[in-house]
Structure formats: C-alpha cells, structure tokens
Design an enzyme around this catalytic site. Structure first.
Site, PDB file in Angstrom:
ATOM      1  N   HIS A  76       0.858  -1.427  -0.059  1.00 21.54           N
ATOM      2  CA  HIS A  76       0.175  -0.085  -0.058  1.00 21.54           C
ATOM      3  C   HIS A  76       0.722   1.362   0.111  1.00 21.54           C
ATOM      4  O   HIS A  76       0.416   2.156   0.483  1.00 21.54           O
ATOM      5  CB  HIS A  76      -0.927   0.023   1.251  1.00 21.54           C
TER       6      HIS A  76
ATOM      7  N   SER B 199      15.665  19.926 -17.451  1.00 19.76           N
ATOM      8  CA  SER B 199      14.412  20.660 -17.418  1.00 19.76           C
ATOM      9  C   SER B 199      15.175  21.772 -18.416  1.00 19.76           C
ATOM     10  O   SER B 199      16.297  22.418 -17.866  1.00 19.76           O
ATOM     11  CB  SER B 199      13.854  21.011 -16.350  1.00 19.76           C
TER      12      SER B 199
ATOM     13  N   GLU C  99       9.910   6.838 -17.303  1.00 20.43           N
ATOM     14  CA  GLU C  99       8.489   7.405 -17.815  1.00 20.43           C
ATOM     15  C   GLU C  99       7.951   7.164 -19.084  1.00 20.43           C
ATOM     16  O   GLU C  99       6.987   6.932 -19.249  1.00 20.43           O
ATOM     17  CB  GLU C  99       8.487   9.118 -17.670  1.00 20.43           C
TER      18      GLU C  99
ATOM     19  N   LYS D 170      16.903  20.267 -12.164  1.00 25.48           N
ATOM     20  CA  LYS D 170      16.327  19.126 -12.399  1.00 25.48           C
ATOM     21  C   LYS D 170      17.090  17.957 -13.115  1.00 25.48           C
ATOM     22  O   LYS D 170      17.923  18.316 -13.967  1.00 25.48           O
ATOM     23  CB  LYS D 170      14.923  19.343 -13.102  1.00 25.48           C
TER      24      LYS D 170
END
Ligand code: ARG
Length: 455
Positions: A156, A277, A290, A283
């Site tokens: 969970h 980025s 992804e 970043k």
C-alpha cells in the site's frame, strides 16, 4: 497501371488513387521473409513437377536478385503495386520475364500473407526473448551484488517490512522469466506453416507442404485451410505476451521514478539515462522510465486493436486482417528497446544504501518481528499482534521506533519479553526470513543463481 496489377484481368478501369492509398499496408520492410517464403514455394513446385524445374530454378535465382535489390535499397516502392507480394512478383518478372508468372501457382496472397506474418511474429518473438533474457541476466547480477543491501519493503506504499534490494529486483526477474516463457510457448503455435491453404480451400496440386515447412524452419503444417488463412490468434497471443512484459517493466519504471524523487532519495539517476529541464536548472528527470511507462498504453492498444479486428470476421480471409501487421510492427519498437534500455540502465543506477538502510528500519517496520519473538515464546500470533500493536501506539506517543523503547515498557506489555528483544534489527529481520522465496541474503543469492540457470 492496370497491366501491372497481378489481378488486372477482370478490371477495366484503373484503381482510384484514393483507394490505392487507403488500402496500402505496412509491409514494405518485410521483403526478406516474403522472398524466403517464395523461394521455398518455388523450389517445392519445381521438385513436384508442378512447374517446369528450369522455371523454378530461374525463379529462385531471380528472387535472389530481387532480394539483393531490396537490400541495396535499389527498389523504388510503387504504391500502385499494393503490397510486398505484388512488388516481389513484378520485380521478378522484370528480372526473368514470363517464368515469373508461374511463381504464384498453387498459392494465394491469403496463405502467402499468413506465412509472412508468422515469420515476422516468429522473429519478433525471438527478439523479445533475447532482450528479456538479457534483462533477466542483468537483474541476476545486480541481485547478487545487492543481496544483503537493506531497503524498506512496501505494501500500500506504506513501509511494511525490511527486504533487500537484491530480493526486490529478483521479483522483476521472476516476472520477466514468465514473460519469456509466454513468448516461448506462443512461438510453438506461431510456428505452423500455412502455405498450401490457397485462398481458403486448399490447392488442387500435389504439394509437398512438409518440405516447405522444413526449409522455412516450421514445426508442422496447418491442418485447416480456412483457419490457416483467416485466424490471427497467434498475433493476439504475441501482443498479449508483449503487453504483459511491458506492464512488468512499466511497474519497475514507476519504482525508478519514485526512487529517484527527493521524497524517496533511494537512487541517483546516471547522467546517461536522465534528462534535464529547460527551465529548472536543478532538475534531473527519469524520462527513460517515464517513457517506458508511457508507451505501455500503446502496447495495450495494439492488443485491443487485434482482438476487436478479429471478433466480427466471418470465415475466411478478410482485408481487415491486413491490420495485424501494423499492430505487430507498432509494438516491436516499444517492447524490445524498453527491455534493452532497462538492461543498460539498471546497472548504472547509483543507490543510496545508507538512506535505504535507514528507511528500512523506520516506520515500525520491525513490528512483525517483535510479534514473531512472542510467538516463538509460545504466545498465539493473534495475541502477540495485539501486544505489539499497543507497543507501536506507545512509540507513536513517544515519537520513537520500537527498538528505542525502554525495556521496562516491553516487560509491562508482556512478561515474555527479555532483554534480547532490543537486539531485533533490520539485519536480524532479514536473516530470519530464511525460507525458500524469502529475503534472507543467503536465500537471495541462491535465488539469483537459480534464476540465472533458467535463462
Ligand atoms: N496486403 C494483404 C494483407 O496484408 C495481403 C493479402 C491480400 N489478399 C487479398 N485477397 N486482398 O493482408
């Protein structure tokens, strides 16, 4: 261009350019397999004296020359020739003249394309199996390396019990092994030779289908000509295997994304597998992971595509079936490169073992082990669960972890506790799970070796 069509005889008018473009397929790149199929067919026709053996020889030599032209990129694609089958036949006629007209004896494009698609899917399966196998081997190597490195195990997305990174990675190794087995199993059903089925009813010639199957590496010949020309369940099966494989890598991708976040801080992305980025200089993004996750939908989509295509088709061949190639060719550039890039990226991930070890002992993740301690002293597990639950509540009030509670608190909770209760650590919790399939470092090393032996 009517004269160039293979079926121009009963047509007076030219095909509308709109129709030509609308019906175009995606088979331009499939010349190797299509020509190999034609060569095997021509050889058999000659041997069986269905066509003059000297014509068969000319056809085989001519097809070799056409293949060379394709490989050397000398072929200019002519949209009016519809598909790869017609291109090969017309190009052959340009090489050897009239004899080319005998190649299509005892054959229809319907069994020809069924053959081609089985060859394409068979090769795709081999590529997927190789790429999955390489990723499993990488995972085994990493699992051995990280067999004893602790990290939190989650359920969970809540910290649950300590595990080792090696154990965690091996979970994916097991998934991928099943994926590879699915491909292997699917290959048995793909590897059936349909040529000889004709358009739908078989062919009125003394064919030697077995010899064609043998030349092309097929296990057996199809038993029913309608089935062989009209079904594409082997494509659906292959795409299902692809979808499940991609789903597994996507789950791992999701974890890499989470682990690389500041909130987890488990992993530093290697420069070679991260992107920056354009606006935020600090970043470093997990774009590889992804995109693996993001492209999964495309693979699922193609599986749904073929299932929907097939569900309403009456026997036998219908042009809808042409869509199967787009589905197969659509997933291949996703699944195989995804497996490959993960095999390259995983060994480069820089894990923060200190942070993972620290996190693995927090959040009362040793609570089950405290309960197990009482069980070993004779308390029924359910009662032990209650005792430790109260201790956890006590910890929450004191803002501490279980192994930071003073001994007298344990003693008040149960007289079964002795001083060694304070000796429960992440390491002891890991070592205790010394069961087949458990996370004890020794077990992880053995499991990695066992898995590697199965690849
Ligand atoms: N391009 C077609 C396909 O991929 C080849 C078979 C065409 N057969 C036909 N009768 N139109 O399915």
């Amino acid at each position: 261009m009517t004269e160039q069509r293979t079926w121009g005889g009963r047509f007076e008018g030219d095909m509308d350019a709109l129709t030509r473009d609308y019906t175009a397929g995606m088979d331009q790149s499939l010349y190797e397999d299509d020509i190999a199929g034609s060569i095997a067919h021509a050889r058999m026709l000659g041997k069986q004296q269905i066509i003059p053996p000297e014509d068969a020889d000319a056809i085989i030599a001519g097809l070799g020359a056409v293949l060379e032209d394709f490989r050397a990129r000398r072929v200019v694609w002519r949209p009016e020739l519809e598909d790869i089958h017609t291109h090969v036949e017309v190009l052959l006629r340009e090489k050897i003249g009239e004899a080319a007209g005998r190649l299509h004896t005892a054959r229809s494009r319907n069994d020809q394309v069924a053959l081609l698609n089985r060859m394409v899917v068979r090769r795709a399966i081999d590529d997927c199996m190789d790429a999955a196998g390489a990723l499993i081997e990488t995972i085994c190597t990493l699992a051995e390396r990280y067999a004893a490195d602790a990290m939190p195990g989650y359920t969970h997305v809540q910290r649950a019990q300590p595990i080792t990174l090696g154990h965690h990675l091996l979970a994916y190794g097991e998934m991928l092994l099943r994926d590879r087995d699915r491909f292997r199993d699917c290959r048995r059903r793909v590897n059936i030779m349909p040529l000889g089925s004709g358009a739908l009813a078989g062919a009125p010639y003394p064919l030697d289908r077995e010899s064609v199957a043998a030349e092309l590496g097929f296990e057996a010949v199809s038993r029913n000509s309608l089935d062989a020309t009209a079904d594409r369940d082997f494509v659906a099966e292959f795409l299902a295997a692809c979808a499940i494989t991609q789903m597994h890598v996507s789950r791992l991708a999701e974890e890499v994304v989470l682990w690389a976040s500041a909130e987890f801080g488990f992993v530093k992305l290697p420069d070679g597998f991260a992107t920056g980025s354009s606006i935020m200089p600090q970043k470093k993004n997990a774009d590889v992971a992804e995109l693996a996750r993001g492209r999964t939908g495309r693979v699922y989509g193609e599986l749904m595509n073929i299932l929907v295509t097939l569900k309403g088709l009456p026997m036998a061949y219908n042009r809808d079936l042409q869509e199967d190639k787009a589905a197969v060719l659509g997933v291949l550039p996703v699944v195989v490169p995804t497996l490959r890039i993960f095999a390259a990226m995983l060994p480069e991930l820089e894990f923060d073992f200190g942070r993972m070890r620290q996190a693995s002992g927090e959040g009362f993740s040793l609570a089950t082990d405290v309960a197990d301690y009482l069980v070993k002293k004779g308390l029924p597990f359910r009662d032990a669960h209650g005792v430790v639950g109260r201790l956890v509540r006590e910890c929450e009030e004191r803002h501490c972890e279980l192994n930071q509670l003073p001994f007298h608190v344990y003693r008040e909770a149960s007289p079964l506790f002795e001083r060694d209760i304070l000796g429960i650590t992440v390491e002891s919790a890991l070592a205790a799970r010394d069961v087949v399939g458990g996370t004890a470092p020794e077990r992880v090393r053995k499991a990695a070796a066992e898995l590697r032996a199965l690849v």
